[in-house]
Design a protein around this motif. Structure first.
Motif, PDB file in Angstrom:
ATOM      1  N   VAL A 165      -5.960   5.717  -0.352  1.00 30.60           N
ATOM      2  CA  VAL A 165      -4.849   4.834   0.027  1.00 30.60           C
ATOM      3  C   VAL A 165      -4.226   5.330   1.323  1.00 30.60           C
ATOM      4  CG1 VAL A 165      -2.592   3.916  -0.646  1.00 30.60           C
ATOM      5  CG2 VAL A 165      -4.400   4.132  -2.355  1.00 30.60           C
ATOM      6  N   GLU A 193       3.320 -10.817  -2.567  1.00 23.20           N
ATOM      7  CA  GLU A 193       3.056 -10.124  -3.818  1.00 23.20           C
ATOM      8  C   GLU A 193       2.504 -11.079  -4.875  1.00 23.20           C
ATOM      9  OE1 GLU A 193       6.809  -8.281  -4.594  1.00 23.20           O
ATOM     10  OE2 GLU A 193       6.457  -6.711  -3.093  1.00 23.20           O
ATOM     11  N   ARG A 233       3.684   1.622  -1.444  1.00 30.32           N
ATOM     12  CA  ARG A 233       4.145   1.834  -2.825  1.00 30.32           C
ATOM     13  C   ARG A 233       3.069   2.565  -3.634  1.00 30.32           C
ATOM     14  NH1 ARG A 233       8.877  -0.146  -3.234  1.00 30.32           N
ATOM     15  NH2 ARG A 233       9.453  -2.171  -2.403  1.00 30.32           N
ATOM     16  N   GLN A 234       1.811   2.214  -3.423  1.00 32.22           N
ATOM     17  CA  GLN A 234       0.726   2.908  -4.121  1.00 32.22           C
ATOM     18  C   GLN A 234       0.680   4.374  -3.704  1.00 32.22           C
ATOM     19  OE1 GLN A 234      -3.013   0.928  -3.437  1.00 32.22           O
ATOM     20  NE2 GLN A 234      -2.216  -1.045  -4.082  1.00 32.22           N
ATOM     21  N   PHE A 235       0.900   4.627  -2.440  1.00 32.26           N
ATOM     22  CA  PHE A 235       0.864   5.989  -1.911  1.00 32.26           C
ATOM     23  C   PHE A 235       2.072   6.788  -2.388  1.00 32.26           C
ATOM     24  CE2 PHE A 235       1.985   8.910   1.614  1.00 32.26           C
ATOM     25  CZ  PHE A 235       0.901   9.750   1.522  1.00 32.26           C
ATOM     26  N   LYS A 284       0.832  -1.208   0.000  1.00 33.41           N
ATOM     27  CA  LYS A 284       0.000   0.000   0.000  1.00 33.41           C
ATOM     28  C   LYS A 284       0.869   1.261   0.000  1.00 33.41           C
ATOM     29  CE  LYS A 284      -4.147  -1.532  -0.156  1.00 33.41           C
ATOM     30  NZ  LYS A 284      -5.059  -1.134  -1.238  1.00 33.41           N
ATOM     31  N   LYS A 299       2.241   8.842  -5.834  1.00 32.02           N
ATOM     32  CA  LYS A 299       1.396  10.019  -6.021  1.00 32.02           C
ATOM     33  C   LYS A 299       2.263  11.235  -6.343  1.00 32.02           C
ATOM     34  CE  LYS A 299      -2.434   7.932  -4.876  1.00 32.02           C
ATOM     35  NZ  LYS A 299      -3.715   7.990  -5.472  1.00 32.02           N
ATOM     36  N   ASP A 325      -6.935  11.256   0.068  1.00 32.18           N
ATOM     37  CA  ASP A 325      -6.500  10.094  -0.697  1.00 32.18           C
ATOM     38  C   ASP A 325      -6.947   8.806   0.007  1.00 32.18           C
ATOM     39  OD1 ASP A 325      -4.591   7.820  -1.207  1.00 32.18           O
ATOM     40  OD2 ASP A 325      -3.863   9.227  -2.714  1.00 32.18           O
ATOM     41  N   MET A 379      -1.112  -9.636  -5.691  1.00 31.41           N
ATOM     42  CA  MET A 379      -0.952  -8.578  -6.711  1.00 31.41           C
ATOM     43  C   MET A 379      -1.303  -9.095  -8.091  1.00 31.41           C
ATOM     44  SD  MET A 379      -0.167  -6.112  -4.927  1.00 31.41           S
ATOM     45  CE  MET A 379       0.345  -5.826  -3.302  1.00 31.41           C
ATOM     46  N   LEU A 427      -3.889  10.333  -9.668  1.00 29.67           N
ATOM     47  CA  LEU A 427      -2.450  10.164  -9.491  1.00 29.67           C
ATOM     48  C   LEU A 427      -1.827  11.270  -8.653  1.00 29.67           C
ATOM     49  CD1 LEU A 427      -1.546   9.084 -13.123  1.00 29.67           C
ATOM     50  CD2 LEU A 427      -1.908   7.628 -11.124  1.00 29.67           C
TER      51      LEU A 427
END
Length: 152
Positions: A69, A148, A35-37, A33, A40, A67, A152, A61
Protein backbone atom coordinates in the motif's frame (compact mmCIF):
# COMPACT_ATOMS: atom_id res chain seq x y z
CA UNK A 1 -20.89 19.51 1.50
CA UNK A 2 -21.79 18.18 -1.87
CA UNK A 3 -20.54 14.71 -2.77
CA UNK A 4 -18.93 14.10 -6.12
CA UNK A 5 -21.53 14.21 -8.81
CA UNK A 6 -24.18 15.93 -6.68
CA UNK A 7 -25.58 19.33 -7.38
CA UNK A 8 -23.63 22.00 -5.54
CA UNK A 9 -24.19 25.71 -6.12
CA UNK A 10 -22.88 26.55 -9.58
CA UNK A 11 -20.45 29.17 -8.31
CA UNK A 12 -18.87 26.74 -5.86
CA UNK A 13 -18.35 23.99 -8.46
CA UNK A 14 -16.98 26.39 -11.06
CA UNK A 15 -14.67 27.94 -8.49
CA UNK A 16 -13.51 24.50 -7.33
CA UNK A 17 -12.82 23.37 -10.88
CA UNK A 18 -10.83 26.55 -11.53
CA UNK A 19 -8.81 26.38 -8.29
CA UNK A 20 -7.88 22.70 -8.12
CA UNK A 21 -5.39 21.15 -10.52
CA UNK A 22 -6.04 17.70 -9.06
CA UNK A 23 -9.33 15.90 -9.52
CA UNK A 24 -11.55 15.12 -6.56
CA UNK A 25 -11.40 11.45 -7.56
CA UNK A 26 -7.59 11.39 -7.28
CA UNK A 27 -7.74 13.05 -3.87
CA UNK A 28 -10.32 10.51 -2.71
CA UNK A 29 -8.28 7.59 -4.05
CA UNK A 30 -5.24 8.82 -2.10
CA UNK A 31 -7.37 9.33 1.02
CA UNK A 32 -8.81 5.80 0.76
CA UNK A 33 -5.35 4.26 0.32
CA UNK A 34 -3.94 6.42 3.12
CA UNK A 35 -6.58 4.99 5.47
CA UNK A 36 -5.35 1.48 4.60
CA UNK A 37 -1.78 2.57 5.29
CA UNK A 38 -2.64 4.39 8.55
CA UNK A 39 -4.15 1.30 10.20
CA UNK A 40 -0.82 -0.53 10.08
CA UNK A 41 0.73 -1.42 13.43
CA UNK A 42 4.40 -1.46 14.42
CA UNK A 43 6.38 -4.54 13.46
CA UNK A 44 6.47 -6.88 16.46
CA UNK A 45 8.94 -9.45 15.12
CA UNK A 46 11.12 -8.14 12.28
CA UNK A 47 12.94 -11.47 11.95
CA UNK A 48 9.77 -13.54 11.80
CA UNK A 49 10.25 -16.27 9.24
CA UNK A 50 7.13 -18.23 10.00
CA UNK A 51 4.43 -19.16 7.59
CA UNK A 52 1.69 -16.46 7.46
CA UNK A 53 -0.93 -19.12 8.06
CA UNK A 54 0.86 -20.10 11.29
CA UNK A 55 0.85 -16.59 12.73
CA UNK A 56 -2.78 -15.77 11.89
CA UNK A 57 -1.79 -13.42 9.04
CA UNK A 58 -0.77 -10.76 11.60
CA UNK A 59 2.16 -9.65 9.46
CA UNK A 60 -0.13 -8.08 6.85
CA UNK A 61 -1.33 -5.66 9.54
CA UNK A 62 2.18 -4.54 10.41
CA UNK A 63 4.03 -1.58 8.91
CA UNK A 64 6.81 -3.25 6.92
CA UNK A 65 9.16 -1.19 4.68
CA UNK A 66 8.04 -3.18 1.63
CA UNK A 67 4.35 -2.56 2.34
CA UNK A 68 2.48 -2.73 -1.00
CA UNK A 69 0.00 0.00 0.00
CA UNK A 70 2.87 2.35 0.84
CA UNK A 71 4.55 1.51 -2.46
CA UNK A 72 1.33 2.03 -4.42
CA UNK A 73 0.63 5.38 -2.75
CA UNK A 74 4.20 6.55 -3.24
CA UNK A 75 4.14 5.62 -6.94
CA UNK A 76 0.72 7.25 -7.45
CA UNK A 77 1.71 10.53 -5.77
CA UNK A 78 5.09 10.62 -7.55
CA UNK A 79 3.30 10.15 -10.89
CA UNK A 80 1.14 13.24 -10.34
CA UNK A 81 2.17 16.39 -12.17
CA UNK A 82 3.77 19.06 -9.98
CA UNK A 83 0.61 21.21 -9.81
CA UNK A 84 -1.41 18.21 -8.58
CA UNK A 85 1.22 17.46 -5.92
CA UNK A 86 1.14 21.08 -4.78
CA UNK A 87 -2.66 21.02 -4.57
CA UNK A 88 -2.51 17.79 -2.57
CA UNK A 89 -0.14 19.33 -0.02
CA UNK A 90 -2.28 22.47 0.13
CA UNK A 91 -5.45 20.45 0.73
CA UNK A 92 -3.69 18.55 3.54
CA UNK A 93 -2.52 21.80 5.13
CA UNK A 94 -5.96 23.34 4.83
CA UNK A 95 -7.54 20.19 6.24
CA UNK A 96 -5.30 20.20 9.32
CA UNK A 97 -6.37 23.76 10.04
CA UNK A 98 -3.59 25.86 8.55
CA UNK A 99 -6.16 27.94 6.69
CA UNK A 100 -9.55 28.01 5.01
CA UNK A 101 -10.75 28.29 1.44
CA UNK A 102 -10.14 32.05 1.77
CA UNK A 103 -6.43 31.32 2.34
CA UNK A 104 -6.08 28.94 -0.63
CA UNK A 105 -3.94 31.24 -2.77
CA UNK A 106 -1.45 31.96 0.03
CA UNK A 107 -1.32 28.32 1.23
CA UNK A 108 -0.82 27.07 -2.31
CA UNK A 109 1.96 29.60 -2.92
CA UNK A 110 3.71 28.35 0.23
CA UNK A 111 3.27 24.71 -0.88
CA UNK A 112 4.71 25.64 -4.26
CA UNK A 113 7.76 27.26 -2.62
CA UNK A 114 8.25 24.18 -0.41
CA UNK A 115 7.76 21.62 -3.22
CA UNK A 116 10.52 19.08 -3.75
CA UNK A 117 10.92 15.51 -4.91
CA UNK A 118 9.81 14.10 -1.54
CA UNK A 119 6.11 14.98 -1.69
CA UNK A 120 4.94 11.38 -1.27
CA UNK A 121 7.24 10.77 1.70
CA UNK A 122 6.12 14.03 3.32
CA UNK A 123 2.41 13.35 2.87
CA UNK A 124 2.64 9.72 3.97
CA UNK A 125 4.38 10.94 7.12
CA UNK A 126 1.24 12.85 8.13
CA UNK A 127 -0.60 10.50 10.51
CA UNK A 128 -4.06 11.84 9.64
CA UNK A 129 -3.51 12.38 5.92
CA UNK A 130 -6.88 10.94 4.84
CA UNK A 131 -8.76 13.09 7.35
CA UNK A 132 -6.80 16.18 6.32
CA UNK A 133 -7.48 15.63 2.61
CA UNK A 134 -11.18 15.08 3.18
CA UNK A 135 -11.41 18.15 5.43
CA UNK A 136 -9.59 20.17 2.75
CA UNK A 137 -12.07 18.99 0.11
CA UNK A 138 -14.97 19.94 2.37
CA UNK A 139 -13.75 23.53 2.21
CA UNK A 140 -14.63 23.33 -1.49
CA UNK A 141 -18.04 21.83 -0.74
CA UNK A 142 -16.88 18.39 -1.93
CA UNK A 143 -16.56 15.02 -0.22
CA UNK A 144 -15.38 11.50 -0.95
CA UNK A 145 -18.78 9.97 -0.22
CA UNK A 146 -19.65 9.18 -3.83
CA UNK A 147 -16.15 7.85 -4.55
CA UNK A 148 -16.37 5.55 -1.53
CA UNK A 149 -19.82 4.27 -2.57
CA UNK A 150 -18.53 3.44 -6.06
CA UNK A 151 -15.16 1.96 -5.14
CA UNK A 152 -15.41 0.46 -1.67
Amino acid sequence: MAPIGSEAPKGVVAETDDMLSISVEKVCFIAAKARQFDVKDVVTDPEDGSNPADDGMRAVLEDHPDDPVFQELTAFINALVVDEQIDLVTLAWMGRGDGTIDDWTELRAEAERAHNNRTARYLLGLPLLADYLEAGLSEFGRSCGEFERQHM
